[in-house]
Design a protein around this motif. Sequence first.
Motif, PDB file in Angstrom:
ATOM      1  N   TRP A   1       1.946   2.351  -3.324  1.00 11.39           N
ATOM      2  CA  TRP A   1       0.670   2.071  -4.164  1.00 11.39           C
ATOM      3  C   TRP A   1       0.356   3.795  -4.471  1.00 11.39           C
ATOM      4  CZ3 TRP A   1      -4.571   3.212  -2.575  1.00 11.39           C
ATOM      5  CH2 TRP A   1      -5.140   4.489  -3.447  1.00 11.39           C
ATOM      6  N   LYS A   2       0.627   3.967  -3.225  1.00  9.26           N
ATOM      7  CA  LYS A   2       0.717   6.010  -1.809  1.00  9.26           C
ATOM      8  C   LYS A   2       1.272   6.283  -2.730  1.00  9.26           C
ATOM      9  CE  LYS A   2      -1.428   5.196   1.763  1.00  9.26           C
ATOM     10  NZ  LYS A   2      -1.775   4.874   3.640  1.00  9.26           N
ATOM     11  N   ASP A   3       2.755   6.152  -2.909  1.00 11.17           N
ATOM     12  CA  ASP A   3       3.932   6.632  -3.643  1.00 11.17           C
ATOM     13  C   ASP A   3       4.222   6.454  -5.139  1.00 11.17           C
ATOM     14  OD1 ASP A   3       4.651   7.346  -0.647  1.00 11.17           O
ATOM     15  OD2 ASP A   3       5.847   5.797  -0.911  1.00 11.17           O
ATOM     16  N   GLY A   4       3.103   5.806  -5.113  1.00 11.84           N
ATOM     17  CA  GLY A   4       3.124   5.539  -6.832  1.00 11.84           C
ATOM     18  C   GLY A   4       4.145   4.775  -7.523  1.00 11.84           C
ATOM     19  N   LYS A   5       4.710   3.666  -7.090  1.00 11.40           N
ATOM     20  CA  LYS A   5       5.900   3.278  -7.708  1.00 11.40           C
ATOM     21  C   LYS A   5       4.885   2.223  -8.340  1.00 11.40           C
ATOM     22  CE  LYS A   5       8.840   5.260  -5.266  1.00 11.40           C
ATOM     23  NZ  LYS A   5       9.765   6.226  -6.182  1.00 11.40           N
ATOM     24  N   THR A   6       3.551   1.242  -8.076  1.00 13.19           N
ATOM     25  CA  THR A   6       3.088   0.240  -8.165  1.00 13.19           C
ATOM     26  C   THR A   6       1.691   0.551  -8.254  1.00 13.19           C
ATOM     27  OG1 THR A   6       2.150  -1.541  -7.936  1.00 13.19           O
ATOM     28  CG2 THR A   6       2.782  -0.549  -5.306  1.00 13.19           C
ATOM     29  N   ASP A   7       0.989   0.129  -9.585  1.00  4.47           N
ATOM     30  CA  ASP A   7      -0.670   0.018  -9.508  1.00  4.47           C
ATOM     31  C   ASP A   7      -1.429  -1.073  -8.648  1.00  4.47           C
ATOM     32  OD1 ASP A   7      -0.042   1.552 -11.465  1.00  4.47           O
ATOM     33  OD2 ASP A   7       0.036   0.025 -13.094  1.00  4.47           O
TER      34      ASP A   7
ATOM     35  N   GLU B   1       1.022  -0.740   0.046  1.00  2.00           N
ATOM     36  CA  GLU B   1      -0.140  -0.202  -0.088  1.00  2.00           C
ATOM     37  C   GLU B   1       0.731   1.370  -0.087  1.00  2.00           C
ATOM     38  OE1 GLU B   1      -4.176   1.481   1.752  1.00  2.00           O
ATOM     39  OE2 GLU B   1      -2.933   0.701   3.656  1.00  2.00           O
TER      40      GLU B   1
ATOM     41  N   GLN C   1      -2.678  -2.255  -4.733  1.00  3.20           N
ATOM     42  CA  GLN C   1      -3.147  -1.459  -4.189  1.00  3.20           C
ATOM     43  C   GLN C   1      -2.665  -1.837  -2.752  1.00  3.20           C
ATOM     44  OE1 GLN C   1      -7.081   0.736  -3.648  1.00  3.20           O
ATOM     45  NE2 GLN C   1      -6.302   1.293  -1.684  1.00  3.20           N
TER      46      GLN C   1
END
Length: 190
Positions: free
Chosen positions: A109-115, A106, A117
């Motif tokens: 995901w929040k840091d924009g590193k993966t789609d 998560e 969540q």
Amino acid sequence: MIQLENTLVSSEVKERFFVCDLDKCKGACCVEGDLGAPLEKEELPMLEEAVEAVKPYLSKEAIEALEKNGPYLLDEEGDFSTTTIDNKECAFAFYDQKGILKCGIEQAWKDGKTDFQKPISCHLYPIRVAKLHDFLALNYDRWEICSPACDLGAQLSVPIYKFLKDALIRRFGEQWYSQLCEIIESDGQD
């Protein structure tokens, strides 16, 4: 019980209160239990793809467990779950500055590193989804470690279905969630 499309929603989802209180439980759900987080088969490739993006958030022991065992395990019943460290905490969990376990997936995901969540089972907790013939049963899972969340939810008057709005929409869609709210708020079905 509420029947909505192919789901059966326990009345406890509308009647019980819940708001995670991480300052009190310290993220115990990421370490307690027999297995890691339950996974849907559709999540396996997404988890595999996310591993490299998540590693910078994880401990050395977590990375070693993932490299040794892979990102998920298959149990005796044919169900998948996230890998754990020595059969304890989820390998994707990390301790923040306050000593609270948080989800590395998560955070990535929040840091924009993966789609991806996080596993939907984690996002939906304290609801557990079980397959029953042609239906999915959504049941409230009582767990002593979540007592602070029940207390905070009651204090704030937040029922489970409202606390889990984003997770329920992610899993079942906006229209399904709107219909659930209409049914609950009209109190047309028990």
